[in-house]
Design a protein around this motif. Sequence first.
Motif, PDB file in Angstrom:
ATOM      1  N   ASN A 236      15.639   4.948 115.782  1.00 56.67           N
ATOM      2  CA  ASN A 236      16.093   4.364 114.523  1.00 56.67           C
ATOM      3  C   ASN A 236      16.313   2.865 114.699  1.00 56.67           C
ATOM      4  OD1 ASN A 236      17.302   3.764 112.090  1.00 56.67           O
ATOM      5  ND2 ASN A 236      18.958   5.260 112.274  1.00 56.67           N
ATOM      6  N   SER A 237      15.570   2.051 113.944  1.00 55.28           N
ATOM      7  CA  SER A 237      15.783   0.601 113.996  1.00 55.28           C
ATOM      8  C   SER A 237      16.482   0.089 112.740  1.00 55.28           C
ATOM      9  CB  SER A 237      14.437  -0.117 114.170  1.00 55.28           C
ATOM     10  OG  SER A 237      13.625   0.076 113.022  1.00 55.28           O
TER      11      SER A 237
ATOM     12  N   GLY B 193      13.251  -6.410 124.050  1.00 61.43           N
ATOM     13  CA  GLY B 193      12.484  -5.564 123.165  1.00 61.43           C
ATOM     14  C   GLY B 193      11.032  -5.401 123.542  1.00 61.43           C
TER      15      GLY B 193
ATOM     16  N   TRP C 220       5.852   5.411 113.237  1.00 62.29           N
ATOM     17  CA  TRP C 220       7.157   5.054 112.666  1.00 62.29           C
ATOM     18  C   TRP C 220       7.031   4.967 111.155  1.00 62.29           C
ATOM     19  CZ3 TRP C 220      11.954   3.353 115.010  1.00 62.29           C
ATOM     20  CH2 TRP C 220      12.006   3.655 116.382  1.00 62.29           C
TER      21      TRP C 220
ATOM     22  N   GLU D 139      11.062   1.714 111.034  1.00 60.13           N
ATOM     23  CA  GLU D 139      12.497   1.925 110.864  1.00 60.13           C
ATOM     24  C   GLU D 139      12.953   3.300 111.352  1.00 60.13           C
ATOM     25  OE1 GLU D 139      12.799  -0.930 106.875  1.00 60.13           O
ATOM     26  OE2 GLU D 139      12.856   1.248 106.688  1.00 60.13           O
TER      27      GLU D 139
ATOM     28  N   ASP E  99      22.571   0.390 113.794  1.00 57.91           N
ATOM     29  CA  ASP E  99      23.077   0.097 115.133  1.00 57.91           C
ATOM     30  C   ASP E  99      24.067   1.184 115.522  1.00 57.91           C
ATOM     31  OD1 ASP E  99      21.767  -2.445 115.548  1.00 57.91           O
ATOM     32  OD2 ASP E  99      23.124  -3.237 114.027  1.00 57.91           O
TER      33      ASP E  99
ATOM     34  N   ALA F 172      17.946   3.355 119.787  1.00 59.12           N
ATOM     35  CA  ALA F 172      16.811   2.488 119.456  1.00 59.12           C
ATOM     36  C   ALA F 172      15.485   3.218 119.569  1.00 59.12           C
ATOM     37  CB  ALA F 172      16.812   1.257 120.364  1.00 59.12           C
TER      38      ALA F 172
ATOM     39  N   GLN G  20       7.972   1.919 120.168  1.00 57.89           N
ATOM     40  CA  GLN G  20       7.781   1.880 118.722  1.00 57.89           C
ATOM     41  C   GLN G  20       6.370   1.415 118.374  1.00 57.89           C
ATOM     42  OE1 GLN G  20      10.834  -0.595 117.074  1.00 57.89           O
ATOM     43  NE2 GLN G  20      12.507   0.690 117.803  1.00 57.89           N
TER      44      GLN G  20
ATOM     45  N   CYS H 293       9.932  -2.044 121.743  1.00 56.55           N
ATOM     46  CA  CYS H 293      11.037  -1.193 121.329  1.00 56.55           C
ATOM     47  C   CYS H 293      12.299  -2.036 121.490  1.00 56.55           C
ATOM     48  CB  CYS H 293      11.125   0.078 122.176  1.00 56.55           C
ATOM     49  SG  CYS H 293      12.292   1.315 121.541  1.00 56.55           S
ATOM     50  N   GLU H 294      13.409  -1.602 120.923  1.00 54.32           N
ATOM     51  CA  GLU H 294      14.627  -2.403 121.047  1.00 54.32           C
ATOM     52  C   GLU H 294      15.172  -2.393 122.461  1.00 54.32           C
ATOM     53  OE1 GLU H 294      17.605  -1.959 118.127  1.00 54.32           O
ATOM     54  OE2 GLU H 294      16.244  -2.148 116.435  1.00 54.32           O
TER      55      GLU H 294
END
Length: 666
Positions: free
Chosen positions: A114-115, A286, A50, A6, A118, A111, A247, A306-307
Amino acid sequence: MEQIRETAGVTLRAILRYVRARGGDTAVTHVLNLAGEHEPPEAYDDARRWWSYETKINVFAAAAQALGDESVGLRVGQSILSYTVNTPLRLGLLLLGSPTQLIRLIATTSAKFNSAADMSTLSTGHGTAAVQYRLRNGYQPSRYDCDYTRGLLTQLPALFGLPAATVTHDVCQVRGAEACVYTVRWRQRRLFSWLWRGRQREDAADDILAGRMELLQRTVAELVAAEQPERALALVADRAGYAVNAQAFLLVASPAPDQPRQAHGYGLTDAEIAVLTDAPPTSFAGTLVADIASPNRYYGYLVAYCEDFFDAERRMLDAYANLAAVALDALSALETAAERQRTAESLLALARQLTLARTSTEVAEVTAGAVKSVMGADSASVLLHQRGKLRLVANAGAGAGRLRKAQNLTVSPQDTTLFDRFRDGSGQPRVYDGTSEEPFIRAMLDTFGHDTMIIVDIALPDHPYGILVAAYDTPQATGRAREIVNRMAGVADQAATVLRTCELLDETWRLAHVDALTGLANRRAFMSALDTALGAGEGAVLFIDLDGFKSVNDTLGHAAGDELLTAVAGRLGACVRTGDLVARLGGDEFVVLTHGTLGTSGVPELAERIRAAFTEPIAVRGTSSVAARASVGGTRFHLGEEPQHVLHRADIAMYEAKRLLTTVYS
């Protein structure tokens, strides 16, 4: 144990480094105890790891208590450039060109850190933007998180050499709003201040790009020295994951067909690694996936999660996959050829030399020398594709007289069936002698005085680079070569993979040094060339500015303005002389660099020729004709001057020329 992804490790590292700078290691230990964290302090210094959103907030709250500073979130955000953001990510952000472009891509950038939330761009303007930040359902808003985000946003202009932004935060989730809204304002570059600030930003990009290239090159050298496939794969997994700022990351590969697959990664549980290893991934939102494969062997894959990713990160993952394939090919060759020590030593020398190769010509020269040794050939040649033809680029073993004869050797598709083999992918090693009916084969044998040639394609799937030729003076030598032709194919495979890596590095370099719109050198490349010229002697700089360019944008639109700038670049290129450098500084400002005594003697005439080139209108948007007059000012420079001083004088001369409606040259 489930991995919670996160909050990026760069955030936790930034908090604790901020605490350490103010209270030392004792303060760090105290903060972690207050936050209820039990891992050793060094665990929080891993930028790739993370954490949970809750951990971030708890550590922020503990830091505020320990330091007696409720604004700690803001302070950490404001210092983020000092403590965090790795080299590849900083380069990716710098290549976006401006704070406005970065804010427009804020969702992708967010992204990376921070996941749990938004982030999106609501609007952008001249030196201002509105950004929305919304925690996802299930997370409790915190003023520390809000302050941290505000601090981060202040630093966006600083990344480009501008003063920090001012950020207001009137709409906030902590106070019950559906989302936080931040208004960001920053000072735009002034007429002259952009010169040194732009230089500062470009110098930073140069430093970051150099660091990125150095890391990639060091990885190549370490891969060659790895000796064990397991070590090589672990090295690639570590470096590639850092390069793409993922991530989570996973490398799955088998060093040899009879060996089990190995898995290396981070940010994943053992159970997740087991599932992903058994089910090869496919590309979807992602993820980034790159195959570790050479022309004759599939080893496995790299996959980053990753996003979202920047384009530069996609190219870097491909580069590292290619490096892994090169390393595994080399290591495999060494293992299977242990009893043939001379050949093994030659292949290792090739791999080491390819580590230093930076251009296709250097790769060709190293490869030709290696093939002559490995294959026991009388000579070896490399021909590469250039503008639809095969051209001789390198040779090892031929005498000076025969090389002079072959210097201009080119091969067209009508001369040989080799091009057909490239297209249909049937390029297996093949042997030719004087009985061949192909003009190219006979010309090669005659030019070099050989009896037989063995030819292997240098190619990756759907990407032919050229051919590798081992030539022999006697049929007896050819018989021995037929037995070991697979070694020649291995050398060609390594050459093809390194040529691909050179292409990727060249593409990254072009992004940093070439103006994307006009194809001219950009400001970074021009200032570097000017600095070199000032270290060599005298010369001159011409500064060209279009009169009325803004009105073209205002009346015909930016597409017409872009078309006009491209046409201007063409006219300037037609005016200058061999050795002169034309560059676009930005907007409608262009420069020409000449150097040397002969370079300065004709500069006034060159300036007038440039000015005269714009007397005729330029057609844009198909029918509209635009009167694109140019103001031209120039200045002579001497050995040892500062580049920015020279450019400043040329700029002043241009404005004087604009005022007098003539050319000014000092």
